[in-house]
Design an enzyme around this catalytic site. Sequence first.
Site, PDB file in Angstrom:
ATOM      1  N   GLY A  46     -25.189  -0.199 -16.339  1.00  0.00           N
ATOM      2  CA  GLY A  46     -25.171  -0.585 -17.728  1.00  0.00           C
ATOM      3  C   GLY A  46     -26.273  -1.394 -18.307  1.00  0.00           C
ATOM      4  N   GLU A 101     -27.074  -8.634 -18.022  1.00  0.00           N
ATOM      5  CA  GLU A 101     -25.772  -7.910 -17.973  1.00  0.00           C
ATOM      6  C   GLU A 101     -25.753  -7.258 -19.350  1.00  0.00           C
ATOM      7  OE1 GLU A 101     -24.012  -6.094 -16.813  1.00  0.00           O
ATOM      8  OE2 GLU A 101     -22.395  -6.642 -15.610  1.00  0.00           O
ATOM      9  N   ASP A 102     -25.144  -6.090 -19.342  1.00  0.00           N
ATOM     10  CA  ASP A 102     -24.823  -5.513 -20.930  1.00  0.00           C
ATOM     11  C   ASP A 102     -23.556  -6.288 -21.446  1.00  0.00           C
ATOM     12  OD1 ASP A 102     -24.029  -3.925 -18.385  1.00  0.00           O
ATOM     13  OD2 ASP A 102     -22.674  -2.942 -19.771  1.00  0.00           O
ATOM     14  N   ASP A 105     -16.649  -8.735 -19.719  1.00  0.00           N
ATOM     15  CA  ASP A 105     -15.549  -8.211 -20.162  1.00  0.00           C
ATOM     16  C   ASP A 105     -14.503  -9.114 -19.482  1.00  0.00           C
ATOM     17  OD1 ASP A 105     -13.184  -7.019 -20.899  1.00  0.00           O
ATOM     18  OD2 ASP A 105     -14.165  -4.940 -20.746  1.00  0.00           O
ATOM     19  N   ASP A 162     -21.081   2.826 -20.921  1.00  0.00           N
ATOM     20  CA  ASP A 162     -20.704   4.178 -20.699  1.00  0.00           C
ATOM     21  C   ASP A 162     -18.983   4.112 -20.718  1.00  0.00           C
ATOM     22  OD1 ASP A 162     -20.054   2.918 -18.083  1.00  0.00           O
ATOM     23  OD2 ASP A 162     -19.539   4.902 -17.451  1.00  0.00           O
ATOM     24  N   ARG A 168     -24.135   6.583 -22.466  1.00  0.00           N
ATOM     25  CA  ARG A 168     -25.020   5.496 -22.317  1.00  0.00           C
ATOM     26  C   ARG A 168     -26.040   5.912 -22.838  1.00  0.00           C
ATOM     27  NH1 ARG A 168     -23.544   2.827 -17.717  1.00  0.00           N
ATOM     28  NH2 ARG A 168     -22.423   4.222 -15.960  1.00  0.00           N
TER      29      ARG A 168
HETATM   30  C1  PRP Z   1     -19.268  -2.600 -16.796  1.00  0.00           C
HETATM   31  C2  PRP Z   1     -20.277  -3.141 -17.579  1.00  0.00           C
HETATM   32  C3  PRP Z   1     -20.241  -4.728 -16.833  1.00  0.00           C
HETATM   33  C4  PRP Z   1     -18.847  -4.686 -16.347  1.00  0.00           C
HETATM   34  C5  PRP Z   1     -18.267  -5.741 -17.313  1.00  0.00           C
HETATM   35  O1  PRP Z   1     -19.743  -2.027 -15.395  1.00  0.00           O
HETATM   36  O2  PRP Z   1     -21.577  -2.597 -17.376  1.00  0.00           O
HETATM   37  O3  PRP Z   1     -21.277  -4.483 -15.714  1.00  0.00           O
HETATM   38  O4  PRP Z   1     -18.245  -3.575 -16.479  1.00  0.00           O
HETATM   39  O5  PRP Z   1     -16.763  -5.789 -17.027  1.00  0.00           O
HETATM   40  P1  PRP Z   1     -16.275  -6.891 -16.190  1.00  0.00           P
HETATM   41  O6  PRP Z   1     -16.542  -8.163 -17.028  1.00  0.00           O
HETATM   42  O7  PRP Z   1     -14.669  -6.699 -16.648  1.00  0.00           O
HETATM   43  O8  PRP Z   1     -16.499  -7.186 -14.682  1.00  0.00           O
HETATM   44  P2  PRP Z   1     -19.309  -0.750 -14.807  1.00  0.00           P
HETATM   45  O9  PRP Z   1     -18.429  -1.078 -13.537  1.00  0.00           O
HETATM   46  O10 PRP Z   1     -18.614   0.176 -15.696  1.00  0.00           O
HETATM   47  O11 PRP Z   1     -20.467  -0.233 -13.937  1.00  0.00           O
HETATM   48  P3  PRP Z   1     -21.872   0.318 -14.870  1.00  0.00           P
HETATM   49  O12 PRP Z   1     -22.465  -0.780 -15.321  1.00  0.00           O
HETATM   50  O13 PRP Z   1     -22.316   1.429 -13.711  1.00  0.00           O
HETATM   51  O14 PRP Z   1     -21.207   1.349 -16.003  1.00  0.00           O
HETATM   52 MG    MG Z   2     -19.090   1.580 -16.467  1.00  0.00          MG
HETATM   53 MN    MN Z   3     -22.057  -2.520 -15.404  1.00  0.00          MN
END
Ligand code: PRP
Ligand code: MG
Ligand code: MN
Length: 182
Positions: A46, A101-102, A105, A162, A168
């Site tokens: 991300g 980090e993007d 959450d 994504d 993305r």
């Molecule tokens: C997503 C996003 C963060 C994480 C945030 O990654 O990019 O890394 O979730 O969520 P959280 O605070 O609830 O942990 P994902 O697991 O979808 O992997 P990706 O970055 O490859 O899309």
């Molecule tokens: Mg993801």
């Molecule tokens: Mn991620």
Amino acid sequence: MEQIHPDITDVLLNEDDIKEIVLCMGNQITADYEGKNPLIVAVLRGAFMFTADLMRAIQTDCGVDFMAVSSYGDGAKSSGVVRIIKDLDTKIEGRDVIIAEDILDSGLTLSYLIKALSARHPKSIEIAAFLEKDIKGKRPAVTPRYVGAHVPDAFVVGYGLDFAECYRNLPYIGVLKPEVYS
Ligand code: PRP
Ligand code: MG
Ligand code: MN
């Protein structure tokens, strides 16, 4: 007018908003890390776009390495388990580390990463989160030193983020139509 993807209901941050946010964060990091040569740890996948832009906004020497972790897989909800898919190649002992980090959450990914990387004895470890989601209820104690913007509790995609490996590439942050993921 730029074309909005048909699966998007609302654009929360457009390209100009993103530029401004990243530039501002880059300036803060420049001031805070002058002469420290921090290592930017991009959390794949991300954070790849945000990291590339942030690096260009940092006007002091810094390095970059990549870690791939995943907790969401192809679903709309976190699996509750963070998996390391690719680890760093760089030794971080004694180094000033900034995790890029993007989005913050549930906090699961970042709390896991802080724990895993702290065990390697960096000199310092901070978080630069492009987005922080305003969620109801509590999340693990993760306090990013840098936050670009707050977003409401909706499924947001674009600018690296994504849903099931789609969206993305969108150059903006948008809210995904609920019928797409439910
Ligand atoms: C997503 C996003 C963060 C994480 C945030 O990654 O990019 O890394 O979730 O969520 P959280 O605070 O609830 O942990 P994902 O697991 O979808 O992997 P990706 O970055 O490859 O899309
Ligand atoms: Mg993801
Ligand atoms: Mn991620």
